[in-house]
Design a protein around this motif. Structure first.
Motif, PDB file in Angstrom:
ATOM      1  N   GLU A 136       3.457 -10.771 -29.139  1.00  0.00           N
ATOM      2  CA  GLU A 136       3.528 -11.476 -27.855  1.00  0.00           C
ATOM      3  C   GLU A 136       2.165 -12.000 -27.390  1.00  0.00           C
ATOM      4  O   GLU A 136       2.005 -12.351 -26.226  1.00  0.00           O
ATOM      5  CB  GLU A 136       4.093 -10.545 -26.765  1.00  0.00           C
ATOM      6  CG  GLU A 136       5.577 -10.268 -26.881  1.00  0.00           C
ATOM      7  CD  GLU A 136       5.892  -9.183 -27.889  1.00  0.00           C
ATOM      8  OE1 GLU A 136       5.028  -8.301 -28.120  1.00  0.00           O
ATOM      9  OE2 GLU A 136       6.992  -9.224 -28.470  1.00  0.00           O
ATOM     10  N   VAL A 139       2.397 -16.613 -26.318  1.00  0.00           N
ATOM     11  CA  VAL A 139       3.766 -16.929 -25.885  1.00  0.00           C
ATOM     12  C   VAL A 139       3.708 -17.958 -24.752  1.00  0.00           C
ATOM     13  O   VAL A 139       2.646 -18.274 -24.223  1.00  0.00           O
ATOM     14  CB  VAL A 139       4.524 -15.660 -25.406  1.00  0.00           C
ATOM     15  CG1 VAL A 139       4.831 -14.736 -26.563  1.00  0.00           C
ATOM     16  CG2 VAL A 139       3.733 -14.927 -24.322  1.00  0.00           C
ATOM     17  N   LYS A 140       4.885 -18.463 -24.375  1.00  0.00           N
ATOM     18  CA  LYS A 140       4.958 -19.411 -23.262  1.00  0.00           C
ATOM     19  C   LYS A 140       4.575 -18.701 -21.958  1.00  0.00           C
ATOM     20  O   LYS A 140       4.542 -17.459 -21.897  1.00  0.00           O
ATOM     21  CB  LYS A 140       6.384 -19.957 -23.135  1.00  0.00           C
ATOM     22  CG  LYS A 140       6.848 -20.759 -24.336  1.00  0.00           C
ATOM     23  CD  LYS A 140       8.293 -21.194 -24.123  1.00  0.00           C
ATOM     24  CE  LYS A 140       8.853 -21.848 -25.375  1.00  0.00           C
ATOM     25  NZ  LYS A 140      10.279 -22.177 -25.217  1.00  0.00           N
ATOM     26  N   ASN A 142       6.255 -18.170 -19.471  1.00  0.00           N
ATOM     27  CA  ASN A 142       7.327 -17.288 -18.976  1.00  0.00           C
ATOM     28  C   ASN A 142       7.524 -16.059 -19.865  1.00  0.00           C
ATOM     29  O   ASN A 142       8.440 -15.265 -19.652  1.00  0.00           O
ATOM     30  CB  ASN A 142       8.639 -18.064 -18.833  1.00  0.00           C
ATOM     31  CG  ASN A 142       9.187 -18.539 -20.181  1.00  0.00           C
ATOM     32  OD1 ASN A 142       8.633 -18.221 -21.244  1.00  0.00           O
ATOM     33  ND2 ASN A 142      10.268 -19.299 -20.142  1.00  0.00           N
ATOM     34  N   SER A 144       8.355 -15.984 -23.075  1.00  0.00           N
ATOM     35  CA  SER A 144       9.250 -16.160 -24.228  1.00  0.00           C
ATOM     36  C   SER A 144       8.468 -16.756 -25.410  1.00  0.00           C
ATOM     37  O   SER A 144       7.469 -17.448 -25.212  1.00  0.00           O
ATOM     38  CB  SER A 144      10.439 -17.052 -23.860  1.00  0.00           C
ATOM     39  OG  SER A 144       9.999 -18.346 -23.515  1.00  0.00           O
ATOM     40  N   TYR A 146       7.280 -19.110 -28.505  1.00  0.00           N
ATOM     41  CA  TYR A 146       7.341 -20.525 -28.863  1.00  0.00           C
ATOM     42  C   TYR A 146       8.263 -20.702 -30.067  1.00  0.00           C
ATOM     43  O   TYR A 146       8.314 -19.849 -30.954  1.00  0.00           O
ATOM     44  CB  TYR A 146       5.952 -21.057 -29.233  1.00  0.00           C
ATOM     45  CG  TYR A 146       5.070 -21.333 -28.046  1.00  0.00           C
ATOM     46  CD1 TYR A 146       5.229 -22.490 -27.285  1.00  0.00           C
ATOM     47  CD2 TYR A 146       4.064 -20.425 -27.679  1.00  0.00           C
ATOM     48  CE1 TYR A 146       4.409 -22.747 -26.187  1.00  0.00           C
ATOM     49  CE2 TYR A 146       3.236 -20.682 -26.584  1.00  0.00           C
ATOM     50  CZ  TYR A 146       3.416 -21.846 -25.847  1.00  0.00           C
ATOM     51  OH  TYR A 146       2.613 -22.091 -24.763  1.00  0.00           O
ATOM     52  N   THR A 147       8.968 -21.834 -30.100  1.00  0.00           N
ATOM     53  CA  THR A 147       9.776 -22.159 -31.272  1.00  0.00           C
ATOM     54  C   THR A 147       9.402 -23.535 -31.826  1.00  0.00           C
ATOM     55  O   THR A 147      10.036 -24.021 -32.749  1.00  0.00           O
ATOM     56  CB  THR A 147      11.277 -22.127 -30.939  1.00  0.00           C
ATOM     57  OG1 THR A 147      11.535 -23.044 -29.872  1.00  0.00           O
ATOM     58  CG2 THR A 147      11.721 -20.726 -30.537  1.00  0.00           C
ATOM     59  N   HIS A 269       9.854 -12.295 -33.917  1.00  0.00           N
ATOM     60  CA  HIS A 269      10.780 -12.462 -32.790  1.00  0.00           C
ATOM     61  C   HIS A 269      12.211 -12.775 -33.226  1.00  0.00           C
ATOM     62  O   HIS A 269      13.156 -12.473 -32.486  1.00  0.00           O
ATOM     63  CB  HIS A 269      10.287 -13.578 -31.859  1.00  0.00           C
ATOM     64  CG  HIS A 269       9.078 -13.198 -31.065  1.00  0.00           C
ATOM     65  ND1 HIS A 269       9.142 -12.356 -29.978  1.00  0.00           N
ATOM     66  CD2 HIS A 269       7.774 -13.546 -31.202  1.00  0.00           C
ATOM     67  CE1 HIS A 269       7.921 -12.195 -29.476  1.00  0.00           C
ATOM     68  NE2 HIS A 269       7.080 -12.902 -30.205  1.00  0.00           N
TER      69      HIS A 269
END
Length: 432
Positions: A136, A139-140, A142, A144, A146-147, A269
């Protein structure tokens, strides 16, 4: 005397190694250990696996270094559970220190070993070592994951500070290694394998090569890539050291290292990507899975010279140029409509630098099913790829010497027909 075990896995070096550093500063003498894990080895088909030769060579090098320091590497062949029963009977163990491994099998293995040790009152501790950022850490906003690669890479760069490149000064604390006589390393024949061809790439590519990486990396006929994949895979080099050089010498090379970490993060993830498409709708594709055509692809007998050159290079050396990897993967999934999992599994058997996260990420990218994938309607034209990246045919001639003779095999599929068929097949599967 109580000791701490430092369990080596994907970090086969004594220099700048996180778990070893923490073990050496734990207050206990440190016993370096390695497990030839039958859970992994039993799945290998080739009794002359070059990866095992590479690991064995790296262990011999570590053993020689440790002997000079009056210490020894203790190596066990069997399951990790049996290995740690053996080690905890042999030594009075206060703790086991190791580095994180993010693959699903490794996570299950480590969880089981931690529970086994806990029952004996032995602590199990693990550190980040094979990546700059993990889990983590990038991460974004928020929280979550990244994809998509581009925003991930921007955040990765923004988070970067000199601290993350700082080496672990293990050498300062070698005095805390456990003193014991040399322990013979089992020969490959003792664990059911045979010596394999060596000729491994250097772990220290020239600065000049890395400086020009962005302009040379796409041309398979020239020595224009780092060839560090196998060293990063088994940790015979430190990622911190490699990333420091990349930051200094070439932005494109650094970007490739960020791709590596992106795929490690995706695997962490989204462990389902090992068996399923990242984009679930791509599992609706009706693959042709023609075994005769798959065999022709595996053997480099498709009639498309750059595809055949890549596959023959892989079969003979355990390596394939990265540009060519994309071409052969696109050919299998789009031209032949063979499930990307078949190609991924073949690469997993053959690649010297095989890494689950990168291999899976690359194959899903080629098939269009992965995160940040090219749109499914982009189909590499192997003939144009050869003209663009091997215009003199030097790479092709090296691996397919008969390609411009009457003995060369005819193409197993017509490009335009195959492209049209792929678009129709994908289009049907992905209809809303």
């Amino acid at each position: 005397m109580k000791v701490v075990l430092c369990w080596f896995r994907r970090d086969l070096r004594l220099h700048d190694q996180a778990a070893l550093y923490h073990a050496l500063r734990s207050g206990f003498p440190v016993v370096p250990v390695f497990v030839f894990d039958t859970g992994i080895l039993d799945d290998l088909d080739n009794r002359e696996d070059r990866r095992l030769q590479f690991i064995h060579d790296a262990l011999l090098q570590m053993q020689a270094q440790l002997e000079k320091l009056g210490s020894a590497l203790d190596v066990y062949y069997g399951t990790p559970a049996a290995a740690f029963r053996h080690f905890t009977e042999k030594y009075d163990v206060a703790g086991v220190f190791t580095n994180h491994d993010y693959e699903p099998y490794a996570r299950q293995r480590d969880s089981a070993i931690a529970a086994q040790l806990q029952q004996q009152g032995i602590v199990f501790r693990s550190w980040k070592d094979q990546v700059i950022f993990e889990k983590e850490e990038v991460v974004k906003d928020n929280g979550s994951p990244y994809t998509v690669f581009t925003p991930y890479s921007r955040k990765w760069r923004a988070a970067l500070e000199p601290f993350y490149f700082k080496p672990y000064p293990t050498e300062k604390y070698f005095v805390h290694l456990h003193r014991q006589p040399a322990i013979p390393l089992p020969a490959l024949s003792e664990i059911g394998f045979e010596p394999a061809v060596r000729g491994f790439p250097s772990s220290n590519p020239e600065d000049a090569l890395l400086k020009h990486y962005d302009t040379t990396r796409d041309y398979p006929a020239i020595d224009g890539t780092s060839r560090l994949g196998v060293h990063l895979r088994f940790g015979t080099v430190s990622i911190r050291e490699v990333a420091r050089r990349a930051l200094k010498l070439n932005e494109t090379f650094l970007k490739e290292l960020i791709w590596r970490e992106f795929y490690q993060m995706i695997l962490w993830h989204f462990p389902d990507v090992v068996h399923a498409s990242f984009k679930k709708e791509y599992d609706n594709i009706v693959w042709r899975n023609n075994e005769r055509e798959f065999k022709a692809w595996c053997e480099g007998q498709t009639g498309y010279p750059i595809v055949d050159a890549g596959m023959r290079e892989l079969n003979e050396t355990g390596y394939m140029h990265n540009r060519v990897r994309m071409v052969v993967a696109s050919f299998l999934t789009k031209h032949l409509l063979i499930d990307w999992r078949w190609g991924e599994a073949y690469f997993a058997k053959k690649l010297l630098d095989y890494d689950l996260a990168a291999n899976n990420g690359g194959w899903q990218w080629a098939a269009g099913s992965g995160c940040d994938a090219a749109p499914y309607f982009r189909v590499f034209n192997p003939t144009l790829q050869a003209q663009k990246f091997d215009k003199d045919g030097k790479y092709i001639r090296k691996w397919v010497p008969e390609f411009d003779t009457l003995t060369y095999v005819s193409p197993i599929v017509n490009h335009e027909m195959a492209r049209k068929r792929a678009l129709e097949t994908y289009g049907k599967a992905l209809k809303p």
